[in-house]
Design an enzyme around this catalytic site. Structure first.
Site, PDB file in Angstrom:
ATOM      1  N   CYS A  52     -12.266   3.561 -29.131  1.00  0.00           N
ATOM      2  CA  CYS A  52     -13.536   4.246 -29.316  1.00  0.00           C
ATOM      3  C   CYS A  52     -14.306   4.375 -28.011  1.00  0.00           C
ATOM      4  O   CYS A  52     -15.310   3.691 -27.794  1.00  0.00           O
ATOM      5  CB  CYS A  52     -14.353   3.515 -30.375  1.00  0.00           C
ATOM      6  SG  CYS A  52     -13.443   3.408 -31.913  1.00  0.00           S
ATOM      7  N   GLY A  99       0.746  -1.248   0.000  1.00  0.00           N
ATOM      8  CA  GLY A  99       0.000   0.000   0.000  1.00  0.00           C
ATOM      9  C   GLY A  99       0.773   1.293   0.000  1.00  0.00           C
ATOM     10  O   GLY A  99       0.174   2.355  -0.156  1.00  0.00           O
ATOM     11  N   TYR A 144       0.433  -1.840 -12.259  1.00  0.00           N
ATOM     12  CA  TYR A 144      -0.957  -1.818 -12.721  1.00  0.00           C
ATOM     13  C   TYR A 144      -1.070  -1.201 -14.114  1.00  0.00           C
ATOM     14  O   TYR A 144      -2.040  -0.536 -14.436  1.00  0.00           O
ATOM     15  CB  TYR A 144      -1.851  -1.105 -11.689  1.00  0.00           C
ATOM     16  CG  TYR A 144      -1.672  -1.677 -10.292  1.00  0.00           C
ATOM     17  CD1 TYR A 144      -2.160  -2.938 -10.001  1.00  0.00           C
ATOM     18  CD2 TYR A 144      -0.984  -0.989  -9.311  1.00  0.00           C
ATOM     19  CE1 TYR A 144      -1.955  -3.501  -8.749  1.00  0.00           C
ATOM     20  CE2 TYR A 144      -0.777  -1.545  -8.050  1.00  0.00           C
ATOM     21  CZ  TYR A 144      -1.274  -2.803  -7.777  1.00  0.00           C
ATOM     22  OH  TYR A 144      -1.074  -3.366  -6.544  1.00  0.00           O
ATOM     23  N   GLU A 151       3.494  -6.836   1.831  1.00  0.00           N
ATOM     24  CA  GLU A 151       3.011  -7.206   0.484  1.00  0.00           C
ATOM     25  C   GLU A 151       3.078  -6.014  -0.474  1.00  0.00           C
ATOM     26  O   GLU A 151       2.065  -5.609  -1.035  1.00  0.00           O
ATOM     27  CB  GLU A 151       1.551  -7.688   0.569  1.00  0.00           C
ATOM     28  CG  GLU A 151       1.290  -8.837   1.521  1.00  0.00           C
ATOM     29  CD  GLU A 151      -0.204  -9.104   1.744  1.00  0.00           C
ATOM     30  OE1 GLU A 151      -1.058  -8.304   1.306  1.00  0.00           O
ATOM     31  OE2 GLU A 151      -0.511 -10.133   2.368  1.00  0.00           O
ATOM     32  N   PRO A 152       4.242  -5.425  -0.664  1.00  0.00           N
ATOM     33  CA  PRO A 152       4.295  -4.232  -1.519  1.00  0.00           C
ATOM     34  C   PRO A 152       4.238  -4.567  -3.004  1.00  0.00           C
ATOM     35  O   PRO A 152       4.790  -5.576  -3.446  1.00  0.00           O
ATOM     36  CB  PRO A 152       5.663  -3.624  -1.173  1.00  0.00           C
ATOM     37  CG  PRO A 152       6.494  -4.798  -0.785  1.00  0.00           C
ATOM     38  CD  PRO A 152       5.563  -5.799  -0.143  1.00  0.00           C
ATOM     39  N   TYR A 198      -9.480   5.196 -12.750  1.00  0.00           N
ATOM     40  CA  TYR A 198      -9.483   5.985 -11.505  1.00  0.00           C
ATOM     41  C   TYR A 198      -9.222   7.465 -11.744  1.00  0.00           C
ATOM     42  O   TYR A 198      -8.901   8.171 -10.796  1.00  0.00           O
ATOM     43  CB  TYR A 198      -8.371   5.558 -10.538  1.00  0.00           C
ATOM     44  CG  TYR A 198      -8.001   4.122 -10.412  1.00  0.00           C
ATOM     45  CD1 TYR A 198      -8.855   3.202  -9.801  1.00  0.00           C
ATOM     46  CD2 TYR A 198      -6.739   3.675 -10.824  1.00  0.00           C
ATOM     47  CE1 TYR A 198      -8.448   1.888  -9.611  1.00  0.00           C
ATOM     48  CE2 TYR A 198      -6.335   2.369 -10.632  1.00  0.00           C
ATOM     49  CZ  TYR A 198      -7.199   1.476 -10.027  1.00  0.00           C
ATOM     50  OH  TYR A 198      -6.792   0.184  -9.833  1.00  0.00           O
TER      51      TYR A 198
HETATM   52  C1  LIG Z   1      -2.905  -5.329  -4.513  1.00  0.00           C
HETATM   53  C2  LIG Z   1      -2.523  -5.878  -3.192  1.00  0.00           C
HETATM   54  C3  LIG Z   1      -1.298  -5.550  -2.603  1.00  0.00           C
HETATM   55  C4  LIG Z   1      -0.318  -4.569  -3.215  1.00  0.00           C
HETATM   56  O1  LIG Z   1      -0.714  -3.252  -3.017  1.00  0.00           O
HETATM   57  P1  LIG Z   1       0.232  -2.028  -3.452  1.00  0.00           P
HETATM   58  O2  LIG Z   1      -0.575  -0.830  -3.144  1.00  0.00           O
HETATM   59  O3  LIG Z   1       0.518  -2.173  -4.897  1.00  0.00           O
HETATM   60  O4  LIG Z   1       1.471  -2.097  -2.615  1.00  0.00           O
HETATM   61  C5  LIG Z   1      -0.977  -6.162  -1.408  1.00  0.00           C
HETATM   62  N1  LIG Z   1      -1.827  -7.041  -0.805  1.00  0.00           N
HETATM   63  C6  LIG Z   1      -3.020  -7.356  -1.337  1.00  0.00           C
HETATM   64  C7  LIG Z   1      -3.886  -8.326  -0.643  1.00  0.00           C
HETATM   65  C8  LIG Z   1      -3.405  -6.786  -2.535  1.00  0.00           C
HETATM   66  O5  LIG Z   1      -4.604  -7.099  -3.057  1.00  0.00           O
END
Ligand SMILES: *Cc1c(COP(=O)(O)O)cnc(C)c1O
Length: 431
Positions: free
Chosen positions: A359, A247, A387, A289-290, A332
């Site tokens: 289009c 995140g 992304y 989880e980056p 977004y």
């Molecule tokens: C998408 C996601 C992430 C990665 O988020 P980032 O904002 O790209 O760091 C981590 N954990 C889970 C469960 C996700 O769905």
């Protein structure tokens, strides 16, 4: 994006000119910097090494790169070589990790809708942990594991009900979101999990959103997680890891995201103080989880101006990349910087909307940018590493772009451009 800079008036990725790359591989083209990837991952790995406190035979931290942000095999392989684990959200992503040389024992499996086949696949590769998001999923996993003669290691994704203060489409930690189990229900879910014979409860996780500029919401989520771990310990449900999710945001425009090292420093300090106070200093593994913060600013999308349209209200630069290549603006209203690959230009600057050939009126990549353009010019859509390609589609029967990784003065084509014929090769007409 320090690995993308001008040399002699031409934008380069590391030591390679983007205009040379466009000449060789055509456009639209995703270009990644290997050094940027390594540096961004190392910001996490170094902070874990400096702040993590282990014990004999105990690894204090694991960084599980979020595969969905950019799943190219070469990206995964580069990170695997640095010791990265992986956070996956599908069986397909697991197969990618394995094909890229990643270690399935460092894989955690997130997502609200895991299918039976995906569970079987993940169990057969003995992945580190399933991040379970609901009670029915827990029961299904228990059943699938029993059939496979295994015990599934699980963590429950808890929704800490913390406002990540980000775009609603990328905010995931509020009560109204579909993700995780509600904080109030978490204890009961853990009791259920602990009683299932083919489930082994090992951890807890959360992921409150994406593109967070401040770590305060993450530290607030940590407090709530800590409280749960303590309450579970009091019931003899002992967790071995806590996973705070991904995140951390990046600079797209003029944002000022927290530095990864500072955030991890604060987080580990709090974890250590808590373990000293409540758990006789016994360490707990901390996981991350980056995604975006590792790949986002390691890539650009190079595109060529096809036509300039000067209207009464607006000027349009019609380029050969579109929403199917980079969906974030359409999805977004996301901002991406736009830089001219050739810096010097005779033509006068005007304000342009940079739009694609698809289009749809939503098919734009940037709006209201001051650019001095001529037909045939190259533009780099910045911060497109995360992304970008993973969200690309074939809408309008547009083959997806090629991808290259630059490493110093070397260039590696890591995904060929698709062919139009390939796009309908699986289709057939009625006999
Ligand atoms: C998408 C996601 C992430 C990665 O988020 P980032 O904002 O790209 O760091 C981590 N954990 C889970 C469960 C996700 O769905």
């Amino acid at each position: 994006m320090s690995h993308f800079s001008y040399r002699n008036g031409v934008l380069h990725a590391e030591q390679v000119s983007l205009s040379a790359l466009a000449g060789q591989y055509a456009t639209p083209l995703y270009v990644y910097s290997k050094q940027a990837l390594i540096e961004n991952f190392s910001a996490y790995a170094d902070a874990c090494r400096e702040n993590g406190r282990g014990a004999e035979g105990f690894d204090p931290a694991l960084v599980c790169y979020s595969v969905k942000s950019n799943s190219n095999l070469a990206v995964l392989n580069t990170l695997a070589a640095l010791g990265s684990g992986f956070d996956i959200v599908s069986g397909g992503e697991l197969l990618r990790v394995i094909a890229a040389g990643g270690d399935p024992r460092k894989v955690i499996f997130s997502g609200v809708g895991k299918g039976r086949d995906e569970m079987r696949l993940a169990l057969s590769h003995d992945i580190l942990c399933f991040n379970v998001e609901s009670i029915p999923e827990l029961h299904r996993l228990n059943q699938v594991a029993a059939e496979a003669g295994r015990r599934a290691r699980v963590s429950l994704r808890v929704n800490p009900n913390v406002d990540a203060k980000t775009h609603p489409y990328i905010s995931t930690g509020l009560k109204e979101n579909k993700f995780g189990v509600a904080y109030e229900d978490a204890l009961d879910c853990y009791r259920t999990a602990a009683a299932l014979p083919n489930i082994e409860v090992v951890g807890i996780d959360c992921h409150i959103g994406s593109q967070l500029l401040d770590d305060a919401p993450l530290l607030e989520a940590l407090e709530k997680i800590i409280e749960l771990v303590d309450r579970l310990a009091a019931e003899n449900i002992v967790l071995h890891h806590l996973d705070i999710g991904g995140g951390i945001g990046i600079i797209y425009d003029d944002e000022m995201p927290v530095a990864v090292g500072d955030y991890l420093g604060r987080l580990f300090a709090r974890v250590h103080a808590w373990r000293e106070e409540k758990h006789q200093g016994r360490p707990i593994k901390v996981m991350f989880e980056p995604g975006r913060s590792i790949v986002g600013n390691a890539g650009v999308l190079v595109t060529e101006v096809q036509y300039l349209k000067h209207g009464a209200e607006k000027n349009f630069a019609v380029v050969d990349a579109a929403m199917n290549d980079l969906m974030r603006p359409a999805l977004y209203e996301a901002y991406h910087g736009v830089q001219q690959v050739q810096q010097q230009h005779g033509s006068a600057a005007k304000t342009y909307d940079v739009v694609g050939p698809v289009c749809e009126s939503g098919d734009w990549l940037a709006r209201g940018r001051t650019l001095a353009l001529e037909q045939g010019d190259l533009l780099a859509i910045m911060s497109a590493g995360a992304y970008g390609m993973t969200m690309a589609s074939n809408y309008n029967t547009r083959p997806r772009a090629a991808e290259v990784i630059v490493d110093g003065d070397k260039v590696h084509l890591v995904r060929e451009r698709e062919s139009a014929a390939g796009l309908f090769a699986l289709e057939s007409i009625i006999p």
